[in-house]
Design a protein around this motif. Structure first.
Motif, PDB file in Angstrom:
ATOM      1  N   LYS A  34      33.299  58.104  89.857  1.00  0.00           N
ATOM      2  CA  LYS A  34      32.321  57.732  88.808  1.00  0.00           C
ATOM      3  C   LYS A  34      33.003  57.685  87.438  1.00  0.00           C
ATOM      4  CE  LYS A  34      27.825  57.590  90.266  1.00  0.00           C
ATOM      5  NZ  LYS A  34      27.230  58.809  90.859  1.00  0.00           N
ATOM      6  N   LEU A  35      33.894  58.652  87.186  1.00  0.00           N
ATOM      7  CA  LEU A  35      34.624  58.660  85.912  1.00  0.00           C
ATOM      8  C   LEU A  35      35.435  57.387  85.760  1.00  0.00           C
ATOM      9  CD1 LEU A  35      35.890  62.375  85.847  1.00  0.00           C
ATOM     10  CD2 LEU A  35      34.346  61.344  84.170  1.00  0.00           C
ATOM     11  N   MET A  36      36.038  56.940  86.869  1.00  0.00           N
ATOM     12  CA  MET A  36      36.842  55.713  86.819  1.00  0.00           C
ATOM     13  C   MET A  36      35.948  54.488  86.634  1.00  0.00           C
ATOM     14  SD  MET A  36      39.869  56.464  89.648  1.00  0.00           S
ATOM     15  CE  MET A  36      40.547  54.789  89.482  1.00  0.00           C
ATOM     16  N   ASP A  37      34.806  54.463  87.313  1.00  0.00           N
ATOM     17  CA  ASP A  37      33.865  53.349  87.125  1.00  0.00           C
ATOM     18  C   ASP A  37      33.417  53.280  85.668  1.00  0.00           C
ATOM     19  OD1 ASP A  37      34.065  52.901  89.847  1.00  0.00           O
ATOM     20  OD2 ASP A  37      32.153  53.859  90.344  1.00  0.00           O
ATOM     21  N   THR A  38      33.109  54.449  85.096  1.00  0.00           N
ATOM     22  CA  THR A  38      32.662  54.506  83.704  1.00  0.00           C
ATOM     23  C   THR A  38      33.757  54.018  82.761  1.00  0.00           C
ATOM     24  OG1 THR A  38      31.264  56.385  84.271  1.00  0.00           O
ATOM     25  CG2 THR A  38      31.717  56.052  81.934  1.00  0.00           C
ATOM     26  N   ALA A  39      34.986  54.415  83.047  1.00  0.00           N
ATOM     27  CA  ALA A  39      36.110  53.971  82.212  1.00  0.00           C
ATOM     28  C   ALA A  39      36.175  52.444  82.178  1.00  0.00           C
ATOM     29  CB  ALA A  39      37.422  54.548  82.747  1.00  0.00           C
ATOM     30  N   ARG A  40      35.992  51.836  83.342  1.00  0.00           N
ATOM     31  CA  ARG A  40      36.061  50.370  83.389  1.00  0.00           C
ATOM     32  C   ARG A  40      34.862  49.738  82.695  1.00  0.00           C
ATOM     33  NH1 ARG A  40      37.108  49.581  89.595  1.00  0.00           N
ATOM     34  NH2 ARG A  40      38.068  47.573  89.156  1.00  0.00           N
ATOM     35  N   GLU A  41      33.688  50.337  82.868  1.00  0.00           N
ATOM     36  CA  GLU A  41      32.490  49.815  82.191  1.00  0.00           C
ATOM     37  C   GLU A  41      32.638  49.899  80.679  1.00  0.00           C
ATOM     38  OE1 GLU A  41      29.756  51.463  85.810  1.00  0.00           O
ATOM     39  OE2 GLU A  41      29.271  52.134  83.777  1.00  0.00           O
ATOM     40  N   GLN A  42      33.312  50.953  80.216  1.00  0.00           N
ATOM     41  CA  GLN A  42      33.475  51.138  78.771  1.00  0.00           C
ATOM     42  C   GLN A  42      34.624  50.299  78.215  1.00  0.00           C
ATOM     43  OE1 GLN A  42      32.027  54.989  76.870  1.00  0.00           O
ATOM     44  NE2 GLN A  42      33.466  55.748  78.380  1.00  0.00           N
ATOM     45  N   GLY A  43      35.273  49.540  79.069  1.00  0.00           N
ATOM     46  CA  GLY A  43      36.339  48.661  78.589  1.00  0.00           C
ATOM     47  C   GLY A  43      37.660  49.354  78.321  1.00  0.00           C
ATOM     48  N   ILE A  44      37.867  50.513  78.912  1.00  0.00           N
ATOM     49  CA  ILE A  44      39.168  51.179  78.780  1.00  0.00           C
ATOM     50  C   ILE A  44      40.218  50.336  79.500  1.00  0.00           C
ATOM     51  CG2 ILE A  44      40.486  53.209  79.545  1.00  0.00           C
ATOM     52  CD1 ILE A  44      37.940  54.880  78.968  1.00  0.00           C
ATOM     53  N   LYS A  45      41.339  50.139  78.837  1.00  0.00           N
ATOM     54  CA  LYS A  45      42.402  49.319  79.428  1.00  0.00           C
ATOM     55  C   LYS A  45      43.216  50.156  80.414  1.00  0.00           C
ATOM     56  CE  LYS A  45      44.345  46.192  76.691  1.00  0.00           C
ATOM     57  NZ  LYS A  45      45.256  45.521  75.721  1.00  0.00           N
ATOM     58  N   LEU A  46      43.252  49.710  81.658  1.00  0.00           N
ATOM     59  CA  LEU A  46      44.000  50.428  82.695  1.00  0.00           C
ATOM     60  C   LEU A  46      45.242  49.619  83.044  1.00  0.00           C
ATOM     61  CD1 LEU A  46      40.982  51.352  85.050  1.00  0.00           C
ATOM     62  CD2 LEU A  46      41.893  52.665  83.132  1.00  0.00           C
ATOM     63  N   ILE A  47      46.398  50.206  82.831  1.00  0.00           N
ATOM     64  CA  ILE A  47      47.665  49.516  83.070  1.00  0.00           C
ATOM     65  C   ILE A  47      48.448  50.235  84.164  1.00  0.00           C
ATOM     66  CG2 ILE A  47      49.838  48.726  82.039  1.00  0.00           C
ATOM     67  CD1 ILE A  47      48.543  48.717  79.330  1.00  0.00           C
ATOM     68  N   ALA A  48      48.935  49.470  85.135  1.00  0.00           N
ATOM     69  CA  ALA A  48      49.815  50.044  86.162  1.00  0.00           C
ATOM     70  C   ALA A  48      51.258  49.740  85.792  1.00  0.00           C
ATOM     71  CB  ALA A  48      49.483  49.466  87.536  1.00  0.00           C
ATOM     72  N   CYS A  49      52.098  50.756  85.881  1.00  0.00           N
ATOM     73  CA  CYS A  49      53.524  50.643  85.533  1.00  0.00           C
ATOM     74  C   CYS A  49      54.259  49.849  86.610  1.00  0.00           C
ATOM     75  CB  CYS A  49      54.102  52.058  85.430  1.00  0.00           C
ATOM     76  SG  CYS A  49      55.899  52.128  85.372  1.00  0.00           S
ATOM     77  N   THR A  50      54.792  48.702  86.226  1.00  0.00           N
ATOM     78  CA  THR A  50      55.428  47.812  87.209  1.00  0.00           C
ATOM     79  C   THR A  50      56.693  48.425  87.812  1.00  0.00           C
ATOM     80  OG1 THR A  50      56.379  46.714  85.284  1.00  0.00           O
ATOM     81  CG2 THR A  50      54.547  45.606  86.372  1.00  0.00           C
ATOM     82  N   MET A  51      57.458  49.165  87.006  1.00  0.00           N
ATOM     83  CA  MET A  51      58.692  49.734  87.541  1.00  0.00           C
ATOM     84  C   MET A  51      58.425  50.705  88.686  1.00  0.00           C
ATOM     85  SD  MET A  51      61.553  52.198  85.963  1.00  0.00           S
ATOM     86  CE  MET A  51      60.784  53.518  86.915  1.00  0.00           C
ATOM     87  N   THR A  52      57.471  51.616  88.471  1.00  0.00           N
ATOM     88  CA  THR A  52      57.201  52.578  89.542  1.00  0.00           C
ATOM     89  C   THR A  52      56.449  51.929  90.708  1.00  0.00           C
ATOM     90  OG1 THR A  52      55.432  53.452  88.119  1.00  0.00           O
ATOM     91  CG2 THR A  52      57.442  54.728  88.254  1.00  0.00           C
TER      92      THR A  52
END
Lengths: 158, 158, 158
Positions: free
Chosen positions: A104-122
């Protein structure tokens, strides 16, 4: 420098640390801040789809993928996991006190427009493919992260 | 406050966390930033010479020294080490994807002029002597660190 | 933004990490800075009174309380604890080098007027009651923490 921008590097996939990260991020976003979360190493597992995804992998990449948790429902506490019992107790206590689950915390983060970036190197090193990640994740490297950090007033490593 | 200065406190000697620290530090230095890394507690082991060094130690200091890893080639992953197999898999995947080893990351940090400081208080407590550290390390305490942090815009604890 | 204010989120109750947090905090306070420490998750245990306190708890809260350490004298190292032997060695080395114990570091923090805040949300989840905490602790949530962080120039997650 701008007190309306925050960044978090999320390194760990411990349930408790991931919760702390998203509670800080969601709290800041709720106060109107622009938040960037950069997921690297083990924390990439938080962004994995819970179901298996058919992608071409080397033998070693398959082994890594098989050993690591897929998504927020599979991760466990950093302490007192006790074969899953401690994690189950914590989740039960969270529900009782109306604390959002990590999902739910992750769903809320996305609803609130928090930018989620995955590190390409790792992602490369751990053999995690774009198709395995949930929707709405940007892919970028440390340079992108540092650019965001230079505009923010709170930058944490979790 | 200055967006061209960064500091990192490196506390851990986990391979994965140490790599994250040096990737952030080297990334910032490559963008022209002045970076200070302050090594304390377990992370002092990253700065130890791989070979034994003849220094006078108490019995307890010898025991500490013997139980802790010496240098970047000896440290292991914080998770999934599995008796060394997970760490070997990770190193092999890094090589395959042309990701610098921790040793190379540290060499690059020094070439780029990143300031590496060893915490004198934890050196004392853990019985680590100046002669055991690689060349080019400054020795200082938390006051020096805080002075650097006050001039920087990114300060992380890793 | 103000270089005379610092905040630390203390998440861990590992002896070594807690020491690092209080050494940074006390160092900054000694230089005249206003320091806020926000204790959440496992770190709440650092603020618990060493003696048992009679409070009404559910069965699960009692179990959590029983499994977690009470106060700074009970916490152990994150690494090399070795059934307590490593922690005892570290404490003995600290004493020998006149390094303050965690208890002394915490006493000093309070004497220097460092603001110690316990996270209400994780207190609820872990079943920790106000009466179980040492005196002089404020209770607040993440919003209060973020307000303090926005005025500070150093914000760390430990």
């Amino acid at each position: 420098m701008d007190t309306t921008k925050k960044t978090l590097i999320v390194f760990s996939n411990d349930l408790d640390r991931a919760m702390a990260a998203f509670i800080i991020a969601n709290g800041a976003a709720a106060m109107g801040d622009e938040v960037t979360m950069f997921f690297t190493f083990w924390a990439l597992n938080l962004l994995r789809k819970p179901e298996g995804v058919a992608v071409k992998k080397t033998f070693m990449e398959k082994m890594f993928g098989w050993m690591m948790p897929r998504g927020p429902d599979k991760v466990v506490l950093s302490k007192m996991n006790m074969g899953g019992m401690g994690t189950a107790m914590m989740k039960s206590a969270m529900k009782k006190h109306n604390v959002m689950s990590l999902q739910k915390l992750m769903d809320t983060a996305r609803e609130q427009g928090i930018k989620l970036i995955a590190c390409t190197m790792t992602m490369d090193v751990m053999g995690i493919k774009k198709e395995e990640l949930i929707d709405g994740i940007e892919l970028a490297g440390v340079g992108t992260y540092l650019g965001a950090a230079d505009q923010a007033n709170l930058n944490m490593f979790i």
